[in-house]
Write an enzyme that holds these catalytic residues in place. Structure first.
Site, PDB file in Angstrom:
ATOM      1  N   SER A  80     -14.096 -63.743  65.776  1.00 18.45           N
ATOM      2  CA  SER A  80     -14.676 -64.781  66.625  1.00 18.45           C
ATOM      3  C   SER A  80     -15.080 -66.019  65.815  1.00 18.45           C
ATOM      4  O   SER A  80     -15.557 -65.907  64.681  1.00 18.45           O
ATOM      5  CB  SER A  80     -15.918 -64.228  67.328  1.00 18.45           C
ATOM      6  OG  SER A  80     -16.602 -65.285  67.950  1.00 18.45           O
ATOM      7  N   LYS A 112     -18.046 -58.375  80.109  1.00 17.47           N
ATOM      8  CA  LYS A 112     -18.593 -59.477  80.920  1.00 17.47           C
ATOM      9  C   LYS A 112     -19.037 -59.048  82.326  1.00 17.47           C
ATOM     10  O   LYS A 112     -19.948 -59.645  82.890  1.00 17.47           O
ATOM     11  CB  LYS A 112     -17.555 -60.600  81.053  1.00 17.47           C
ATOM     12  CG  LYS A 112     -17.380 -61.431  79.793  1.00 17.47           C
ATOM     13  CD  LYS A 112     -16.428 -62.585  80.052  1.00 17.47           C
ATOM     14  CE  LYS A 112     -16.153 -63.354  78.779  1.00 17.47           C
ATOM     15  NZ  LYS A 112     -15.252 -64.489  78.978  1.00 17.47           N
ATOM     16  N   ASP A 142     -18.468 -70.047  80.898  1.00 16.77           N
ATOM     17  CA  ASP A 142     -17.012 -70.290  80.981  1.00 16.77           C
ATOM     18  C   ASP A 142     -16.747 -71.265  82.134  1.00 16.77           C
ATOM     19  O   ASP A 142     -15.882 -72.137  82.050  1.00 16.77           O
ATOM     20  CB  ASP A 142     -16.242 -68.991  81.267  1.00 16.77           C
ATOM     21  CG  ASP A 142     -16.188 -68.066  80.059  1.00 16.77           C
ATOM     22  OD1 ASP A 142     -16.315 -68.553  78.918  1.00 16.77           O
ATOM     23  OD2 ASP A 142     -16.033 -66.848  80.266  1.00 16.77           O
ATOM     24  N   GLY A 166      -8.303 -62.349  86.303  1.00 17.11           N
ATOM     25  CA  GLY A 166      -9.383 -61.648  85.600  1.00 17.11           C
ATOM     26  C   GLY A 166     -10.624 -62.521  85.471  1.00 17.11           C
ATOM     27  O   GLY A 166     -10.854 -63.445  86.267  1.00 17.11           O
ATOM     28  N   ALA A 188      -5.755 -71.144  78.586  1.00 24.13           N
ATOM     29  CA  ALA A 188      -7.106 -70.713  78.164  1.00 24.13           C
ATOM     30  C   ALA A 188      -7.088 -70.162  76.742  1.00 24.13           C
ATOM     31  O   ALA A 188      -8.115 -70.107  76.070  1.00 24.13           O
ATOM     32  CB  ALA A 188      -7.647 -69.660  79.133  1.00 24.13           C
TER      33      ALA A 188
HETATM   34  P1  NAP Z   1      -9.114 -60.413  81.737  1.00 26.46           P
HETATM   35  O1  NAP Z   1     -10.349 -60.410  82.531  1.00 26.46           O
HETATM   36  O2  NAP Z   1      -8.672 -59.150  81.058  1.00 26.46           O
HETATM   37  O3  NAP Z   1      -7.914 -60.914  82.726  1.00 26.46           O
HETATM   38  C1  NAP Z   1      -6.593 -61.011  82.263  1.00 26.46           C
HETATM   39  C2  NAP Z   1      -5.656 -61.326  83.413  1.00 26.46           C
HETATM   40  O4  NAP Z   1      -4.341 -61.438  82.848  1.00 26.46           O
HETATM   41  C3  NAP Z   1      -5.567 -60.220  84.472  1.00 26.46           C
HETATM   42  O5  NAP Z   1      -5.273 -60.812  85.717  1.00 26.46           O
HETATM   43  C4  NAP Z   1      -4.367 -59.390  83.977  1.00 26.46           C
HETATM   44  O6  NAP Z   1      -3.739 -58.655  84.981  1.00 26.46           O
HETATM   45  C5  NAP Z   1      -3.469 -60.503  83.496  1.00 26.46           C
HETATM   46  N1  NAP Z   1      -2.472 -60.039  82.543  1.00 26.46           N
HETATM   47  C6  NAP Z   1      -2.675 -59.347  81.398  1.00 26.46           C
HETATM   48  N2  NAP Z   1      -1.508 -59.109  80.777  1.00 26.46           N
HETATM   49  C7  NAP Z   1      -0.545 -59.654  81.574  1.00 26.46           C
HETATM   50  C8  NAP Z   1       0.878 -59.704  81.489  1.00 26.46           C
HETATM   51  N3  NAP Z   1       1.553 -59.155  80.453  1.00 26.46           N
HETATM   52  N4  NAP Z   1       1.544 -60.335  82.478  1.00 26.46           N
HETATM   53  C9  NAP Z   1       0.907 -60.887  83.525  1.00 26.46           C
HETATM   54  N5  NAP Z   1      -0.443 -60.853  83.674  1.00 26.46           N
HETATM   55  C10 NAP Z   1      -1.155 -60.237  82.691  1.00 26.46           C
HETATM   56  O7  NAP Z   1      -9.156 -61.495  80.582  1.00 26.46           O
HETATM   57  P2  NAP Z   1      -9.889 -62.921  80.604  1.00 26.46           P
HETATM   58  O8  NAP Z   1     -11.272 -62.785  80.102  1.00 26.46           O
HETATM   59  O9  NAP Z   1      -9.665 -63.570  81.919  1.00 26.46           O
HETATM   60  O10 NAP Z   1      -9.055 -63.665  79.444  1.00 26.46           O
HETATM   61  C11 NAP Z   1      -7.736 -64.120  79.674  1.00 26.46           C
HETATM   62  C12 NAP Z   1      -7.312 -65.051  78.554  1.00 26.46           C
HETATM   63  O11 NAP Z   1      -8.159 -66.198  78.551  1.00 26.46           O
HETATM   64  C13 NAP Z   1      -7.437 -64.441  77.168  1.00 26.46           C
HETATM   65  O12 NAP Z   1      -6.350 -64.867  76.412  1.00 26.46           O
HETATM   66  C14 NAP Z   1      -8.715 -65.004  76.624  1.00 26.46           C
HETATM   67  O13 NAP Z   1      -8.685 -65.120  75.210  1.00 26.46           O
HETATM   68  C15 NAP Z   1      -8.728 -66.378  77.270  1.00 26.46           C
HETATM   69  N6  NAP Z   1     -10.093 -66.906  77.449  1.00 26.46           N
HETATM   70  C16 NAP Z   1     -10.381 -68.102  76.886  1.00 26.46           C
HETATM   71  C17 NAP Z   1     -11.635 -68.639  77.061  1.00 26.46           C
HETATM   72  C18 NAP Z   1     -11.945 -69.967  76.434  1.00 26.46           C
HETATM   73  O14 NAP Z   1     -13.125 -70.328  76.354  1.00 26.46           O
HETATM   74  N7  NAP Z   1     -10.960 -70.720  76.029  1.00 26.46           N
HETATM   75  C19 NAP Z   1     -12.623 -67.976  77.806  1.00 26.46           C
HETATM   76  C20 NAP Z   1     -12.294 -66.759  78.377  1.00 26.46           C
HETATM   77  C21 NAP Z   1     -11.013 -66.225  78.177  1.00 26.46           C
HETATM   78  P3  NAP Z   1      -4.194 -57.142  85.335  1.00 26.46           P
HETATM   79  O15 NAP Z   1      -5.497 -57.259  86.067  1.00 26.46           O
HETATM   80  O16 NAP Z   1      -3.071 -56.652  86.162  1.00 26.46           O
HETATM   81  O17 NAP Z   1      -4.325 -56.428  84.016  1.00 26.46           O
END
Ligand code: NAP
Length: 286
Positions: free
Chosen positions: A19, A70, A106, A132, A225
């Site tokens: 991180s 979260k 976020d 997600g 993201a």
């Molecule tokens: P999360 O709650 O685990 O949600 C991930 C989403 O992506 C779910 O809808 C999941 O589907 C889908 N997914 C996962 N693998 C996939 C694939 N191979 N093909 C299609 N869909 C897929 O994660 P999150 O917290 O939202 O984070 C998502 C991304 O955003 C990560 O890369 C994270 O690092 C980034 N992020 C960035 C910030 C920032 O401040 N920049 C903040 C938060 C997150 P299922 O439900 O079917 O598994």
């Protein structure tokens, strides 16, 4: 000589070792002459409750919360701010004299990213990939600001569920669909801003993108993201097709800056935090 800081802060998640938050938060504390320390706390799901319960005894004044805690963490805190309640996820906790309050920065981080890049969502059409935690925060930001929203997720139910929750706020301007070739093509033909809220493009999915390059156009804004790598395959393809691209680093730093402000009641040194986050990312690459 004083060796114990006035208060502790940290990031709880699993994994957390790479991180950039400690670098940017500790630099911000130092800049504001606050004798505070920010640590990472690697905790598995079965350890979450104990870590949260230790915030009082250990004088942990605030925590950031990341994957996979979260949503689960909500069980262990006393109250939520309205955005965290609507999103159903918490990424910032403040310990107010033993009572724990949860926030979701976020959401605010994405709002600031839009403002900073002069993107005014009112009447703009957004397509979100994923349903997600980050998609929930981003969807609320888009809908609160009057944007139209299409959610595409590989599990149709999750896309419909997220769009449905937002629809209560914005009747008729949201839809949730399964992420497949037909829906993707139709949705993107009618989109101004794409936001990737999936991990596709990072970690073991680095080099992959959910969008075929032929669907990308110069009039699109494409936001990912993901911030590591700083240019995902999606952003590379979008840039080659002439689209405007924005990665997730600004959202990350804005959410950290907003957490800092909640904890300290002081204005966060955003530029310094951005610089420290970039340095920490470079360091991680070595
Ligand atoms: P999360 O709650 O685990 O949600 C991930 C989403 O992506 C779910 O809808 C999941 O589907 C889908 N997914 C996962 N693998 C996939 C694939 N191979 N093909 C299609 N869909 C897929 O994660 P999150 O917290 O939202 O984070 C998502 C991304 O955003 C990560 O890369 C994270 O690092 C980034 N992020 C960035 C910030 C920032 O401040 N920049 C903040 C938060 C997150 P299922 O439900 O079917 O598994």
């Amino acid at each position: 000589m004083k060796t114990i800081p006035d208060a502790l802060f940290g990031l709880i998640g699993f994994p957390v070792s790479h991180s950039v938050s400690p670098a940017m938060q500790n630099a911000a504390f130092k800049h504001c002459k606050l004798d505070y320390l920010y640590l990472t706390i690697a905790a598995k799901p079965e350890e979450l409750q104990n870590v949260i319960a230790s915030m009082g005894p250990l004088n942990i004044r605030g925590l950031n919360v990341t994957i996979p805690h979260k949503i689960e963490v909500i069980k262990y805190i006393d109250s939520l701010d309205p955005a965290a309640e609507k999103i159903g996820a918490v990424n910032t906790i403040v310990n107010e004299n033993g009572r724990l309050k949860g926030y979701n920065t976020d959401f605010g981080g994405f709002v600031r990213l839009l403002e900073h890049n002069r993107i005014a969502p009112a009447q703009q059409r957004f397509t979100l990939l994923g349903a997600g935690g980050s998609a929930h925060a981003i969807a609320l930001a888009v809908c609160n600001l009057g944007g139209h929203l299409t959610v595409l997720a590989r599990q149709e139910e999750k896309a419909k569920d997220l769009a449905g929750k937002m629809c209560l706020r914005l009747s008729g301007k949201t839809q949730g669909l399964e992420l497949n070739d037909t829906n993707l093509e139709e949705a993107l033909a009618d989109t101004d801003v794409i936001v990737n809220c999936t991990p596709v493009g990072m970690g073991n999915l680095a080099g992959q993108s959910l969008i075929p390059p032929r669907l990308l156009r110069p009039d699109l804004t494409v936001i990912d993201a993901i911030y590591n790598p700083c240019k995902t395959r999606l952003l590379e393809d979008a840039e080659k097709r002439g689209a405007r691209i924005i990665n997730g680093l600004e959202m990350l730093v804005w959410q950290g800056a907003m957490s800092f402000e909640i904890w300290t009641n002081q204005k966060a040194p955003f530029r310094l935090m951005m610089k420290e986050a970039e340095l920490a990312l470079d360091e991680n690459k070595k």
